[in-house]
Write a protein that holds these residues in place. Structure first.
Motif, PDB file in Angstrom:
ATOM      1  N   MET A 106       0.837  -1.208   0.000  1.00  0.00           N
ATOM      2  CA  MET A 106       0.000   0.000   0.000  1.00  0.00           C
ATOM      3  C   MET A 106       0.870   1.256   0.000  1.00  0.00           C
ATOM      4  O   MET A 106       0.518   2.267  -0.613  1.00  0.00           O
ATOM      5  N   ILE A 107       2.033   1.185   0.634  1.00  0.00           N
ATOM      6  CA  ILE A 107       2.963   2.315   0.604  1.00  0.00           C
ATOM      7  C   ILE A 107       3.470   2.525  -0.818  1.00  0.00           C
ATOM      8  O   ILE A 107       3.560   3.657  -1.295  1.00  0.00           O
ATOM      9  N   VAL A 108       3.782   1.442  -1.498  1.00  0.00           N
ATOM     10  CA  VAL A 108       4.246   1.545  -2.890  1.00  0.00           C
ATOM     11  C   VAL A 108       3.146   2.144  -3.763  1.00  0.00           C
ATOM     12  O   VAL A 108       3.419   3.008  -4.607  1.00  0.00           O
ATOM     13  N   LEU A 109       1.910   1.727  -3.546  1.00  0.00           N
ATOM     14  CA  LEU A 109       0.793   2.299  -4.313  1.00  0.00           C
ATOM     15  C   LEU A 109       0.637   3.786  -4.031  1.00  0.00           C
ATOM     16  O   LEU A 109       0.373   4.571  -4.949  1.00  0.00           O
ATOM     17  N   LEU A 110       0.829   4.180  -2.784  1.00  0.00           N
ATOM     18  CA  LEU A 110       0.776   5.605  -2.438  1.00  0.00           C
ATOM     19  C   LEU A 110       1.861   6.382  -3.168  1.00  0.00           C
ATOM     20  O   LEU A 110       1.605   7.446  -3.726  1.00  0.00           O
ATOM     21  N   VAL A 111       3.056   5.837  -3.220  1.00  0.00           N
ATOM     22  CA  VAL A 111       4.163   6.505  -3.923  1.00  0.00           C
ATOM     23  C   VAL A 111       3.859   6.600  -5.418  1.00  0.00           C
ATOM     24  O   VAL A 111       4.048   7.660  -6.032  1.00  0.00           O
ATOM     25  N   LEU A 112       3.386   5.521  -6.005  1.00  0.00           N
ATOM     26  CA  LEU A 112       3.064   5.536  -7.441  1.00  0.00           C
ATOM     27  C   LEU A 112       1.982   6.560  -7.758  1.00  0.00           C
ATOM     28  O   LEU A 112       2.093   7.313  -8.732  1.00  0.00           O
ATOM     29  N   PHE A 113       0.950   6.591  -6.951  1.00  0.00           N
ATOM     30  CA  PHE A 113      -0.132   7.538  -7.202  1.00  0.00           C
ATOM     31  C   PHE A 113       0.311   8.969  -6.924  1.00  0.00           C
ATOM     32  O   PHE A 113      -0.157   9.904  -7.575  1.00  0.00           O
ATOM     33  N   SER A 114       1.230   9.148  -5.976  1.00  0.00           N
ATOM     34  CA  SER A 114       1.778  10.481  -5.721  1.00  0.00           C
ATOM     35  C   SER A 114       2.574  10.977  -6.925  1.00  0.00           C
ATOM     36  O   SER A 114       2.496  12.156  -7.292  1.00  0.00           O
ATOM     37  N   ILE A 115       3.338  10.092  -7.534  1.00  0.00           N
ATOM     38  CA  ILE A 115       4.065  10.454  -8.760  1.00  0.00           C
ATOM     39  C   ILE A 115       3.078  10.842  -9.849  1.00  0.00           C
ATOM     40  O   ILE A 115       3.287  11.815 -10.586  1.00  0.00           O
ATOM     41  N   CYS A 117       0.188  12.127  -9.358  1.00  0.00           N
ATOM     42  CA  CYS A 117      -0.320  13.453  -8.977  1.00  0.00           C
ATOM     43  C   CYS A 117       0.654  14.558  -9.371  1.00  0.00           C
ATOM     44  O   CYS A 117       0.230  15.624  -9.839  1.00  0.00           O
ATOM     45  N   VAL A 118       1.937  14.313  -9.177  1.00  0.00           N
ATOM     46  CA  VAL A 118       2.938  15.311  -9.557  1.00  0.00           C
ATOM     47  C   VAL A 118       2.890  15.551 -11.066  1.00  0.00           C
ATOM     48  O   VAL A 118       2.936  16.693 -11.529  1.00  0.00           O
ATOM     49  N   LEU A 119       2.769  14.477 -11.838  1.00  0.00           N
ATOM     50  CA  LEU A 119       2.657  14.638 -13.298  1.00  0.00           C
ATOM     51  C   LEU A 119       1.394  15.396 -13.675  1.00  0.00           C
ATOM     52  O   LEU A 119       1.401  16.212 -14.601  1.00  0.00           O
ATOM     53  N   LEU A 120       0.326  15.145 -12.966  1.00  0.00           N
ATOM     54  CA  LEU A 120      -0.919  15.872 -13.208  1.00  0.00           C
ATOM     55  C   LEU A 120      -0.741  17.359 -12.913  1.00  0.00           C
ATOM     56  O   LEU A 120      -1.170  18.213 -13.691  1.00  0.00           O
ATOM     57  N   LEU A 121      -0.081  17.660 -11.817  1.00  0.00           N
ATOM     58  CA  LEU A 121       0.113  19.063 -11.447  1.00  0.00           C
ATOM     59  C   LEU A 121       1.074  19.789 -12.387  1.00  0.00           C
ATOM     60  O   LEU A 121       0.937  20.998 -12.590  1.00  0.00           O
TER      61      LEU A 121
END
Length: 159
Positions: A106-115, A117-121
């Motif tokens: 779940m931590i890895v999924l959080l990191v992937l989704f955070s990346i 989000c950064v690309l989205l921003l």
């Protein structure tokens, strides 16, 4: 385990399951978005932005290749973009499957989704405000899932 501790553990289990369910919904909506992009040039907000971005870029490259008379290259560009998007989704799926037994996933999924989000921003435009709001909402649930996993590990160290 008394009633108060049982209620706390039940809440953490529920939060973890909700986080996992949200990952699955994101994956399903991203698959639907990929089809919608190919057919109608539309996509769901509830999608992994990176996958949608790759498919949109592949479509744009295909359109430019068709305009220049190189239609076979255009189809190849789109096919490569779709394959990259599917590989990204496969990575999410693998970690979603792993998160059933291994809470670190779940931590890895959080990191992937955070990346994601950064690309989205980094490609921000006013039309993307709903996308950004959705991603923020999902990050909140990912954080709840990671926090729940940490608390569950305290109660059940073996898994």
């Amino acid at each position: 385990m008394d009633n108060q501790e049982y209620a706390k553990v039940s809440k953490e289990i529920r939060n973890y399951k909700i986080a996992r369910m949200n990952v699955l919904l994101i994956l399903l909506f991203t698959l639907i978005s990929a089809v919608m992009l190919a057919v109608a040039d539309r996509y769901f907000l509830f999608s992994v932005f990176t996958c949608v971005l790759f498919i949109a870029v592949g479509q744009q490259m295909r359109a430019e290749a068709v305009q220049s008379g190189a239609e076979t290259y255009g189809n190849a560009y789109l096919a490569v973009a779709v394959v990259i998007a599917l590989v990204i989704l496969a990575v999410y799926l693998v970690f979603w499957l792993l998160s059933k037994k291994h809470r670190w996933a779940m931590i890895v999924l959080l990191v992937l989704f955070s990346i994601d989000c950064v690309l989205l921003l980094t490609s921000f435009s006013v039309e993307m405000l709903l996308d950004i709001a959705f991603h923020a909402w999902m990050i909140y649930y990912f954080i709840l899932g990671v926090k729940a996993a940490a608390n569950l590990t305290k109660h059940f160290p073996q898994g």
